[in-house]
Design a protein around this motif. Structure first.
Motif, PDB file in Angstrom:
ATOM      1  N   GLU A  11       0.726  -1.158  -0.027  1.00 50.50           N
ATOM      2  CA  GLU A  11       0.014  -0.088   0.105  1.00 50.50           C
ATOM      3  C   GLU A  11       1.072   1.067  -0.104  1.00 50.50           C
ATOM      4  O   GLU A  11       1.906   1.439   0.680  1.00 50.50           O
ATOM      5  CB  GLU A  11      -0.915   0.036   1.247  1.00 50.50           C
ATOM      6  CG  GLU A  11      -1.991  -0.999   0.955  1.00 50.50           C
ATOM      7  CD  GLU A  11      -3.237  -0.999   2.123  1.00 50.50           C
ATOM      8  OE1 GLU A  11      -3.032  -0.186   3.047  1.00 50.50           O
ATOM      9  OE2 GLU A  11      -4.194  -1.344   1.700  1.00 50.50           O
ATOM     10  N   LEU A  12       0.466   2.289  -0.897  1.00 51.20           N
ATOM     11  CA  LEU A  12       1.081   3.541  -0.919  1.00 51.20           C
ATOM     12  C   LEU A  12       0.075   4.524  -0.963  1.00 51.20           C
ATOM     13  O   LEU A  12      -1.130   4.265  -0.737  1.00 51.20           O
ATOM     14  CB  LEU A  12       1.882   3.701  -2.346  1.00 51.20           C
ATOM     15  CG  LEU A  12       2.541   2.517  -2.800  1.00 51.20           C
ATOM     16  CD1 LEU A  12       2.993   2.332  -4.277  1.00 51.20           C
ATOM     17  CD2 LEU A  12       4.096   2.370  -1.984  1.00 51.20           C
ATOM     18  N   GLU A  13       0.393   6.044  -0.796  1.00 49.65           N
ATOM     19  CA  GLU A  13      -0.663   7.042  -0.844  1.00 49.65           C
ATOM     20  C   GLU A  13      -0.396   8.120  -1.671  1.00 49.65           C
ATOM     21  O   GLU A  13       0.870   8.431  -1.955  1.00 49.65           O
ATOM     22  CB  GLU A  13      -0.489   7.568   0.606  1.00 49.65           C
ATOM     23  CG  GLU A  13      -1.632   8.496   1.016  1.00 49.65           C
ATOM     24  CD  GLU A  13      -1.889   8.960   2.399  1.00 49.65           C
ATOM     25  OE1 GLU A  13      -2.504   8.463   3.450  1.00 49.65           O
ATOM     26  OE2 GLU A  13      -0.844   9.786   2.811  1.00 49.65           O
ATOM     27  N   ILE A  14      -1.308   8.656  -2.297  1.00 47.43           N
ATOM     28  CA  ILE A  14      -1.582   9.813  -2.968  1.00 47.43           C
ATOM     29  C   ILE A  14      -2.025  10.898  -1.986  1.00 47.43           C
ATOM     30  O   ILE A  14      -3.227  10.835  -1.575  1.00 47.43           O
ATOM     31  CB  ILE A  14      -2.369   9.722  -4.120  1.00 47.43           C
ATOM     32  CG1 ILE A  14      -1.671   8.726  -5.273  1.00 47.43           C
ATOM     33  CG2 ILE A  14      -2.537  11.130  -4.820  1.00 47.43           C
ATOM     34  CD1 ILE A  14      -2.830   8.436  -6.539  1.00 47.43           C
TER      35      ILE A  14
ATOM     36  N   VAL B 288      -3.331   3.828  -2.345  1.00 41.31           N
ATOM     37  CA  VAL B 288      -2.812   3.089  -3.717  1.00 41.31           C
ATOM     38  C   VAL B 288      -2.377   1.847  -3.385  1.00 41.31           C
ATOM     39  O   VAL B 288      -1.598   1.572  -2.561  1.00 41.31           O
ATOM     40  CB  VAL B 288      -1.568   3.833  -4.233  1.00 41.31           C
ATOM     41  CG1 VAL B 288      -0.983   3.219  -5.648  1.00 41.31           C
ATOM     42  CG2 VAL B 288      -2.117   5.229  -4.580  1.00 41.31           C
ATOM     43  N   THR B 289      -2.758   0.650  -4.070  1.00 38.94           N
ATOM     44  CA  THR B 289      -2.296  -0.617  -3.955  1.00 38.94           C
ATOM     45  C   THR B 289      -1.436  -1.236  -5.109  1.00 38.94           C
ATOM     46  O   THR B 289      -2.099  -1.163  -6.266  1.00 38.94           O
ATOM     47  CB  THR B 289      -3.513  -1.365  -3.532  1.00 38.94           C
ATOM     48  OG1 THR B 289      -4.097  -0.984  -2.481  1.00 38.94           O
ATOM     49  CG2 THR B 289      -2.924  -2.940  -3.065  1.00 38.94           C
TER      50      THR B 289
ATOM     51  N   LEU C  77       2.310  11.808  -8.173  1.00 45.72           N
ATOM     52  CA  LEU C  77       1.285  11.786  -7.385  1.00 45.72           C
ATOM     53  C   LEU C  77       1.623  11.243  -6.034  1.00 45.72           C
ATOM     54  O   LEU C  77       0.913  11.467  -5.100  1.00 45.72           O
ATOM     55  CB  LEU C  77       0.038  11.103  -7.848  1.00 45.72           C
ATOM     56  CG  LEU C  77      -0.539  11.716  -9.222  1.00 45.72           C
ATOM     57  CD1 LEU C  77      -1.671  10.696  -9.597  1.00 45.72           C
ATOM     58  CD2 LEU C  77      -1.064  12.991  -9.279  1.00 45.72           C
ATOM     59  N   ILE C  78       2.706  10.469  -5.939  1.00 44.63           N
ATOM     60  CA  ILE C  78       3.067   9.657  -4.941  1.00 44.63           C
ATOM     61  C   ILE C  78       4.627  10.073  -4.329  1.00 44.63           C
ATOM     62  O   ILE C  78       5.685   9.422  -4.592  1.00 44.63           O
ATOM     63  CB  ILE C  78       3.228   8.115  -5.091  1.00 44.63           C
ATOM     64  CG1 ILE C  78       2.005   7.518  -5.969  1.00 44.63           C
ATOM     65  CG2 ILE C  78       3.343   7.393  -3.974  1.00 44.63           C
ATOM     66  CD1 ILE C  78       1.898   6.283  -6.279  1.00 44.63           C
ATOM     67  N   PRO C  79       4.511  11.377  -3.684  1.00 44.08           N
ATOM     68  CA  PRO C  79       5.745  11.790  -3.110  1.00 44.08           C
ATOM     69  C   PRO C  79       6.510  11.048  -2.230  1.00 44.08           C
ATOM     70  O   PRO C  79       7.975  11.045  -2.233  1.00 44.08           O
ATOM     71  CB  PRO C  79       5.446  13.061  -2.574  1.00 44.08           C
ATOM     72  CG  PRO C  79       4.121  12.800  -2.060  1.00 44.08           C
ATOM     73  CD  PRO C  79       3.542  12.076  -3.027  1.00 44.08           C
ATOM     74  N   ASN C  80       5.984  10.017  -1.560  1.00 45.95           N
ATOM     75  CA  ASN C  80       6.798   9.091  -0.574  1.00 45.95           C
ATOM     76  C   ASN C  80       6.723   7.744  -0.955  1.00 45.95           C
ATOM     77  O   ASN C  80       6.825   6.850  -0.102  1.00 45.95           O
ATOM     78  CB  ASN C  80       5.966   9.442   0.910  1.00 45.95           C
ATOM     79  CG  ASN C  80       5.956  10.583   1.437  1.00 45.95           C
ATOM     80  OD1 ASN C  80       7.005  11.342   1.428  1.00 45.95           O
ATOM     81  ND2 ASN C  80       4.955  10.954   2.046  1.00 45.95           N
ATOM     82  N   LEU C  81       7.015   7.596  -2.263  1.00 37.32           N
ATOM     83  CA  LEU C  81       6.819   6.295  -2.723  1.00 37.32           C
ATOM     84  C   LEU C  81       7.970   5.259  -2.194  1.00 37.32           C
ATOM     85  O   LEU C  81       7.572   4.161  -1.769  1.00 37.32           O
ATOM     86  CB  LEU C  81       7.042   6.187  -4.348  1.00 37.32           C
ATOM     87  CG  LEU C  81       7.347   5.064  -5.218  1.00 37.32           C
ATOM     88  CD1 LEU C  81       6.174   4.090  -4.967  1.00 37.32           C
ATOM     89  CD2 LEU C  81       7.837   5.149  -6.640  1.00 37.32           C
ATOM     90  N   GLU C  82       9.165   6.018  -2.274  1.00 38.18           N
ATOM     91  CA  GLU C  82      10.229   4.948  -1.929  1.00 38.18           C
ATOM     92  C   GLU C  82      10.227   4.665  -0.168  1.00 38.18           C
ATOM     93  O   GLU C  82      10.250   3.572   0.116  1.00 38.18           O
ATOM     94  CB  GLU C  82      11.625   5.638  -1.940  1.00 38.18           C
ATOM     95  CG  GLU C  82      12.157   5.911  -3.411  1.00 38.18           C
ATOM     96  CD  GLU C  82      11.747   7.258  -4.182  1.00 38.18           C
ATOM     97  OE1 GLU C  82      12.161   7.474  -4.830  1.00 38.18           O
ATOM     98  OE2 GLU C  82      10.736   7.827  -3.598  1.00 38.18           O
ATOM     99  N   HIS C  83       9.827   5.631   0.536  1.00 36.59           N
ATOM    100  CA  HIS C  83       9.495   5.409   2.100  1.00 36.59           C
ATOM    101  C   HIS C  83       8.490   4.562   2.202  1.00 36.59           C
ATOM    102  O   HIS C  83       8.475   3.601   2.924  1.00 36.59           O
ATOM    103  CB  HIS C  83       9.199   6.808   2.627  1.00 36.59           C
ATOM    104  CG  HIS C  83       8.931   6.570   4.179  1.00 36.59           C
ATOM    105  ND1 HIS C  83       7.569   6.094   4.626  1.00 36.59           N
ATOM    106  CD2 HIS C  83       9.892   6.455   5.137  1.00 36.59           C
ATOM    107  CE1 HIS C  83       7.637   6.170   6.034  1.00 36.59           C
ATOM    108  NE2 HIS C  83       9.084   6.387   6.350  1.00 36.59           N
ATOM    109  N   ASP C  84       7.234   4.756   1.514  1.00 32.90           N
ATOM    110  CA  ASP C  84       6.040   3.715   2.003  1.00 32.90           C
ATOM    111  C   ASP C  84       6.315   2.228   1.310  1.00 32.90           C
ATOM    112  O   ASP C  84       6.007   1.430   2.045  1.00 32.90           O
ATOM    113  CB  ASP C  84       4.937   4.257   0.971  1.00 32.90           C
ATOM    114  CG  ASP C  84       4.367   5.465   1.826  1.00 32.90           C
ATOM    115  OD1 ASP C  84       4.813   5.847   2.736  1.00 32.90           O
ATOM    116  OD2 ASP C  84       3.407   6.005   0.854  1.00 32.90           O
TER     117      ASP C  84
END
Length: 456
Positions: free
Chosen positions: A196-199, A236-237, A271-278
């Motif tokens: 799971e990720l986040e926008i 986001v999944t 849209l997913i600025p924290n992609l790497e972290h998440d």
């Protein structure tokens, strides 16, 4: 030791969505209901479910919420989804509506908020909620259940009349029942997992992309989806195979995830600025289907929802199916004082339905990741829409039967198979609908499809 004294007393294991709903349905009808939950009270300490935070609410679920008096409170926090917004590899998008208009939509709801609402409504109805009580053992001969307090390790015993397992796919009650009887349990893993990720909201505080849709980035063997939240975010999944390329074997860290998104989900990446972290901090979730041949142990215990029939999430029906289970079990218990007979009738009614929606959920994964951008599929979908308009008494898209109506899942599944065969046959050799022989279409629809049943 707590001992039941009420003639209509029942003990529920699990205060999640299904447990809280069933508690409400029974308490409102005069039952004494005790609910035991291994976690603390989320109304005091915040939601700590550790499960996907977005769920799709459809008519089956809303019907159950209406019966429990919870629909209005839940819908105040739900976000409408009109259809699938398909994001093609070349950057194009296409909204594929779920139904005919805004009367046929699904709703994105936050699992934690929904749980809070249902717990409060259950308690207000008279159900007694016991938190920090994880089921550790059951003596079915003596009808004694033992619980452990996760805070201090303390042990607590109760005497029960009947236990209901609403404690999810990893059900502790199911594990205890298996020691007393063969449930015919088997689990089939999908071979895919998810992260799971986040926008986040846009800079002005609004949604970053179209809010009233379930967004899909289909890429054959894998895909991304995004569901809206009422706080203007999207969950986001990312679904990937466990092996192969790309897979969770090859996409191991944030840098790998960024490279994958740059190549295959380019319009989602900004849209997913924290992609790497998440990606690096959120655990990978497993996807599996749980099958049981037996859901109950005479009058002593019965399972429902994910505890009885966990499914993959690709039809958005896991919660809706569990809520239908709650309504069906409550109706059986209210109609028959013989609990063994009530539990057996509940299983006979719901097991075929569960098997059907489990199969449809698996089929929907293939459709979502590999077919929604396929020309043959799009032509069949166009014909499906046309037939539903021309023959509303005989033809209804399977998705509509499952999502906007309450006919048994097995009826929707069987009709859906016949309709799919008809769509494939009628579109074979065609690229457009205007080249079809409509006299033949009319004859085949009337020959192959009987009038639709009603929901009741």
């Amino acid at each position: 030791m707590n001992t039941p004294t009420h003639p209509k007393h029942i003990t529920l294991i699990g205060a999640g969505l299904a447990g809280a709903l069933l508690a409400t349905l029974l308490a409102r009808r005069g039952w004494q209901v005790d609910v035991y939950e291994k976690r603390g009270d989320p109304r005091l300490q915040g939601y700590q479910g550790g499960r996907s935070i977005n769920l799709a609410l459809a008519e089956r679920g809303r019907h159950a919420l209406r019966l429990a008096g919870a629909d209005e409170a839940v819908m105040a926090q739900a976000v409408m989804m009109r259809g699938r917004m398909v994001h093609f590899l070349d950057g194009r998008t296409d909204l594929q509506r779920y139904g005919r208009d805004d009367s046929e939509v699904i709703w994105s709801v936050h699992r934690g908020e929904l749980n809070l609402i249902l717990l409060q409504i259950a308690e207000d109805a008279g159900a007694r909620l016991h938190f920090h009580r994880g089921l550790s053992a059951v003596d079915f001969d003596r009808r004694i259940a033992r619980f452990v307090d996760d805070r201090d390790g303390g042990s607590h015993e109760i005497v029960f009349d009947s236990l209901v397992g609403a404690d999810g796919a990893g059900s502790a009650l199911r594990a205890s029942m298996k020691q007393a009887a063969d449930l015919g349990e088997r689990t089939e893993f999908l071979g895919h997992s998810y992260k799971e990720l986040e926008i986040p909201p846009s800079p002005d505080g609004g949604f970053s992309i179209e809010p009233n849709a379930l967004h899909i980035w289909p890429r054959g063997r894998y895909m991304c989806i995004a569901l809206p939240n009422d706080e203007r975010t999207f969950t986001v999944t990312l679904f990937l195979p466990n092996e192969g390329d790309p897979s969770f074997q090859t996409i191991r860290n944030g840098a790998d995830a960024r490279a994958l998104f740059e190549r295959d989900f380019a319009d989602a990446l900004p849209l997913i600025p924290n992609l790497e972290h998440d990606f690096e901090h959120n655990p990978a979730g497993l996807l599996a289907t749980l099958y049981l041949d037996r859901w109950h142990l005479d009058d002593r215990a019965v399972l429902l929802g994910d505890a009885a029939h966990a499914m993959v999430p690709f039809h958005g029906q896991g919660m809706n199916c569990a809520f239908e289970d709650c309504v069906a079990l409550a109706e059986r218990l209210l109609a028959d004082d013989d609990r063994a007979a009530a539990f057996a009738a509940f299983q006979a009614q719901r097991l075929p339905s569960a098997r059907a929606i489990q199969a449809m959920a698996l089929e929907n994964y293939l459709e979502m990741r590999d077919r929604v951008d396929n020309d043959d599929y799009l032509l069949q979908r166009a014909l499906e829409h046309e037939l539903a308009q021309r023959y509303p008494e005989r033809f209804m898209p399977r998705y509509a039967m499952v999502t906007f109506h309450r006919m048994p899942y097995e009826v929707a599944y069987e009709r859906g198979q016949r309709q799919r065969e008809l769509l494939v046959e009628l579109t074979a050799g065609h690229e457009r609908l205007d080249t079809l022989d409509w006299d033949r279409v009319d004859a085949l629809v009337r020959e192959r499809l009987s009038p639709l049943p009603t929901d009741e």
